[in-house]
Enzyme design. Structure first.
Site, PDB file in Angstrom:
ATOM      1  N   SER A  25     -10.133  -0.050   7.283  1.00 55.17           N
ATOM      2  CA  SER A  25      -9.521   0.112   5.964  1.00 55.17           C
ATOM      3  C   SER A  25      -8.887  -1.133   5.370  1.00 55.17           C
ATOM      4  CB  SER A  25      -8.467   1.227   6.007  1.00 55.17           C
ATOM      5  OG  SER A  25      -9.090   2.485   5.947  1.00 55.17           O
ATOM      6  N   SER A  85      -9.772   2.313   3.141  1.00 58.34           N
ATOM      7  CA  SER A  85      -8.852   3.019   2.273  1.00 58.34           C
ATOM      8  C   SER A  85      -7.905   2.089   1.490  1.00 58.34           C
ATOM      9  CB  SER A  85      -8.017   3.981   3.100  1.00 58.34           C
ATOM     10  OG  SER A  85      -7.159   3.281   3.984  1.00 58.34           O
ATOM     11  N   LYS A 141       0.871  -1.181   0.000  1.00 62.22           N
ATOM     12  CA  LYS A 141       0.000   0.000   0.000  1.00 62.22           C
ATOM     13  C   LYS A 141       0.909   1.233   0.000  1.00 62.22           C
ATOM     14  CE  LYS A 141      -3.841   2.059   2.654  1.00 62.22           C
ATOM     15  NZ  LYS A 141      -4.731   1.946   3.835  1.00 62.22           N
TER      16      LYS A 141
END
Lengths: 476, 485
Positions: free
Chosen positions: B175, B151, B76
């Site tokens: 997330s 997210s 990420k």
């Protein structure tokens, strides 16, 4: 109207750790800009603080030295504000729960002993520096100082004059150096002060509105700035005006304070506990461990000097003003194996005079304690007189060498041979029949004349006590 | 090769069925072919990947390989990666090349994993739909008209589309779990303090936690084994031994006590999702578990408390993005205030600004007690609810999200509606507990996730519970149409 001044000081002492409070970067002063700052000090994305154990140890040491409470749990908080030399946009400090609380410090002002309360002492990180010169209209940022550990020491509003404020600050300055937690270098900003000053009609219990004077980095400036501020506030009040709560900056060139920001313009720092740092827990075991490392503190040392060496209050106070001075004195006493008062005099008056003249600290003295002790020994054993000793001291200071070598080389050894002194006296009496007659006729003052003549003839080397005694006998 | 799970790929590498270079090339080719339609990567790093793959092949040849050696993964874009842009999904860091690696990145590198690139995400991890990314939204591989969740939407979409067998995510309020649910994959948010936050760009420091996202619980176990463990650079990281997660996978579930909080099945939950959760729980009954209803009475306070605590911390954490030392700086600033306001005004998107404003307000003098302190008290009440619950049950199960993946724009005009999509996950972060999401079926052709919550440091149990379900069912093996080949 008679006015009373109320002062509280906030002192920032830079802790003498090797690395920063939340990173492993070195704390060395004076390096090339931005060479002592690591990713954490730069506030790069993703970095995290880790508390320096040594900084905590030093804070605890200080707390113990002022008889304060050491908080079993204290909390680091973020003080949020924007400034280019504050890399993270917040300073990690302590707010609600400081590591040290409720201590006290005794000071002596004009022979009066006062106890000043210390509200709290907390750990925090320093910011970097903004450099406004030499950047062609830009501002340079040096983050070497960012993250340097500070102990902010906040006094109670117990001080009543600039003089007391300076005495308190000096005492604290000596203490942190005794404890070896701060180098006390005020020029480099290792020990600096903000002063909260207000005035009120004498007898009133409510405090007047205060102004905070920022960044006072010498004892002299603290005194001047506070006195200036007192005068400014009294003038406003006597003119029927009101003092406004604000932050003021002392201008040492113009010797005045000027407004920096008012209360309304003050930042809302939005303090909250730093979620990157867990609450700081200090065990009683750790406190005991630190306690075992406490040196003899200034007040205890002063009292011991009085008792052990028979010194006066004043002498003991001066000789214990710094740990280095006290250590120097005690070495002289030990090495000289003699009269502690005589040693005190030679350290405090004669050597200190030379140090002051050259602007040196005792640690940089050109004559070490053993050297001074050997000189004192020669006074004590009557090899030389005090007056000659001063001459020897100057030579030692300027040219180096041991006291004995100088005495020997320059032939300064005192004349203690009674026969030799007597023969000189005989010659002088013979050469000055007129003065002899006058003396014998009752003009006692002329005794000094004969002493002077004898000293002149011996280049000051005649033992003064012997000379006096023999002269008296011969002149009768 | 992309059809295989991470564990299967590791076995294939060990048996020399293919090399890491081949594996890496195959995945890079898939990314090149399929990702333009999905937008799950912000940056691909083929050169780094191939160099790491070659090194991994050497390790494999020497017999010095671990289970992740030679396995392609992706990070990420919230994790700092040395020499590679680390954008955090923001214009603010569009030009930021990190000079150091995050702890998680270091550990994957040390294990010999191959980094294919940096994954898309909501800006600074603030969002539940991936619509706040400066690099554009990620599409859900199951239906590209819907969001992948957020997210960690890029991570979830990339794993679901078989672009990478495993990816890292971070979870501040859901997330990892919510995008895992929306994309039909398995995701684990570990206990707060289990994985180091060093080098992970902070959103809300007291809530943020990194975790693995993959197709199976077994793959998550392999990844977590490498990610977890003490790191002295993170003061909130816990010094506690890391159990052998893979070894615990096979434990049977006989007598496992499952709690279903009644607050998780009330108003606002899509009935189809409720049905699938109950069906999954029935499967657990067949596996020997005992199920009972429990109550977490303060659950309704979790969203409001979260939206005080998280913005408060973010308002401070994001203060360092000031245009002075790194990141976006406005053109020709006239003075300091102009430098700050324009750099931050241009660098941050609308959702980030909204949260900075909320957080700044909540911490302001005069409001601190009413908001921040009260939220912290609620946090303690919620932790207490869980503590009591775990006296009676071993794990808690419920929906991961109240709906399946929604369409783009459906909630972006209404922040409150968006915030409520994390209603079941947020409490877990407030309490610092571990939580997982596993796929348990489909509604309207979109995946549904079930959340499994455990006590502190019970990741081994969560993985075991998830694994046994995956042994008995095949929801986790379903692949979005059009990308199966």
């Amino acid at each position: 109207m008679e006015w009373e001044t109320v002062i509280g000081l906030e002192i920032h002492a830079q802790l003498a750790t090797r690395s920063k409070i939340f990173s492993g970067a070195p704390t060395a002063y004076g390096a090339e800009p931005n060479t002592q700052a690591c990713a954490i000090d730069l506030g790069l994305p993703g970095v995290l603080p880790v508390l320096n154990r040594e900084a905590v140890r030093m804070a605890v040491k200080f707390g113990l030295a002022i008889g304060a409470e050491i908080a079993p749990v204290s909390v680091f908080a973020r003080k949020n504000y924007f400034y280019p030399d504050l890399p993270k946009g917040y300073q990690i400090s302590q707010y609600d729960l400081p590591v040290v609380a409720r201590g006290k410090l005794s000071i002596n002002v004009d022979g009066k002993a006062l106890t000043i309360g210390i509200t709290r002492a907390h750990l925090e990180e320093d910011a970097g520096k903004s450099l406004h010169e030499d950047f062609h209209g830009y501002t340079g940022i040096d983050l070497n100082r960012a993250g340097t550990p500070l102990l902010e020491i906040v006094s109670e509003p117990d001080l009543r004059s600039a003089k007391e404020a300076v005495a308190y600050m000096k005492k604290l300055h000596a203490l942190v150096r005794y404890l070896e937690i701060c180098d006390g270098n005020m020029q480099e900003g290792s020990f600096r002060c903000d002063a909260n000053v207000s005035v009120r009609p004498k007898g009133q219990t409510k405090f007047g509105t205060r102004a905070e004077i920022k960044n006072l980095n010498s004892f002299r400036f603290v005194e001047k700035a506070i006195n200036h501020e007192i005068a400014r506030q009294i003038e406003i009040l006597e003119g029927g005006g009101e003092v406004i709560q604000e932050t003021r900056l002392y201008d040492s060139v113009k010797d005045e304070t000027r407004s920096m920001r008012s209360k309304e313009e003050a930042n809302d720092y939005r303090y909250f506990p730093d979620p990157d740092l867990l609450p700081l827990e200090i065990s009683s075991g750790f406190i005991e461990e630190v306690k075992a490392t406490l040196p003899e503190l200034p007040d205890a040392k002063r009292d011991r000097f009085k008792a052990q060496y028979g010194l006066s209050d004043y002498d003991a106070e001066v000789l214990t003003a710094s740990r280095e001075m006290a250590d120097f004195y005690e070495t002289v006493v030990r090495e000289a194996a003699g009269d502690p008062k005589l040693c005190a005099n030679w350290v405090m008056v004669e050597l200190s005079g030379l140090l002051n003249k050259d602007g040196l600290e005792i640690t940089a003295s050109k004559i070490d304690a053993a050297g001074l002790a050997s000189l004192v020994r020669r006074i004590a054993d009557a090899t030389i007189s005090g007056k000659i000793a001063k001459q020897v001291l100057e030579t030692m200071w300027n040219e180096g060498g041991s006291a004995d070598d100088i005495i020997e080389r320059q032939g300064l050894k005192q004349i203690t041979d009674t026969g030799a002194i007597e023969s000189i006296i005989d010659q002088i009496i013979a050469a000055n029949p007129e003065q002899l007659a006058q003396y014998r006729a009752g003009k006692d003052k002329l005794f000094g004349f004969f002493v002077g003549q004898a000293m002149k003839a011996t280049q000051g080397k005649a033992n003064p006590a012997q000379l006096n005694e023999l002269l008296k006998k011969k002149l009768q | 090769m992309h059809r295989k799970t991470l564990a299967e790929l590791a076995a294939g590498l060990e048996r020399r069925e293919f090399s890491s270079v081949e594996l890496t090339q195959a995945h890079l080719a898939r990314i090149e072919r399929l990702d333009p339609a999905l937008n799950s990567f912000i940056t691909t790093t083929p050169e780094i990947a191939l160099a790491q793959a070659r090194a991994a092949d050497e390790r494999l040849a020497k017999g010095e390989a671990g289970p992740l050696t030679g396995i392609p993964i992706a990070q990420k874009d919230i994790f700092c990666t040395k020499g590679v842009r680390t954008s955090c999904g923001s214009r603010m860091l569009d030009s930021f090349v990190s000079p150091y690696d995050a702890c998680v990145v270091e550990r994957f590198n040390a294990a010999g994993a191959v980094m294919l690139g940096k994954l898309n995400m909501d800006e600074f991890a603030m969002g539940s739909s991936n619509e706040t990314s400066y690099y554009g939204p990620v599409k859900n591989p199951w239906n590209t008209a819907t969001v992948p969740g957020g997210s960690s939407g890029g991570s979830a979409a990339a794993v679901a589309a078989r672009l990478v067998p495993g990816a890292t995510g971070t979870d501040t309020g859901g997330s990892i779990r919510q995008p895992a649910a929306f994309c039909g994959i398995t995701g684990l948010k570990p206990t707060y303090g289990r994985v180091s936050r060093w080098g992970m760009i902070a959103f809300a420091s007291s809530l943020d936690q990194a975790g693995p996202m993959a197709r199976t619980a077994e793959d998550c176990a392999i990844m977590l084994q490498t990610m977890a463990g003490f790191d002295e650079r993170d003061s909130t990281c816990v010094d506690r031994p890391v159990p052998d997660y893979r070894a615990a996978l096979g434990n049977d579930l006989d007598g496992l006590r499952i709690g279903l909080p009644k607050e998780f099945f009330g108003e606002g939950l899509d009935p189809a999702i409720a049905g699938l959760i109950h069906a999954a729980v029935d499967e657990y009954r067949r596996l020997g578990a005992i199920v009972r209803e429990i109550s977490l009475p303060n659950m309704h306070l979790s969203v409001p408390a979260y939206y005080v605590v998280a913005p408060a911390e973010c308002s401070s954490n994001l203060a360092r993005f000031d245009g002075v030392r790194f990141g976006h700086r406005c053109e020709n600033p006239t003075d300091l205030a102009d430098l700050y306001t324009r750099s931050r005004g241009e660098g941050f998107g609308a959702e980030v600004k909204r949260r900075i404003l909320i957080g700044t307000y909540a911490l302001s003098a005069g409001y601190y007690d009413a908001y921040y302190l009260k939220a912290q008290k609620i946090r303690r009440l919620i932790s207490e609810d869980f503590r009591r619950a775990f006296e009676e049950v071993d794990v808690i199960m419920g929906p991961t999200a109240p709906s399946v993946a929604f369409e783009f724009g459906a909630k972006s005009a209404d922040p409150i509606a968006m915030y409520l999509s994390d209603i079941y996950t947020i409490a877990v972060n407030l309490a610092g507990l571990p939580g997982m999401s596993i796929p348990v079926g489909f509604s309207n052709g979109l995946p549904v996730g079930m959340q499994i919550i455990g006590g502190y440091f019970s990741e081994d149990r969560l993985l075991n519970v998830a694994h046994r379900y995956q042994q008995a069912t095949d929801w986790h093996t379903r692949t979005p149409a059009g990308i199966a080949d």
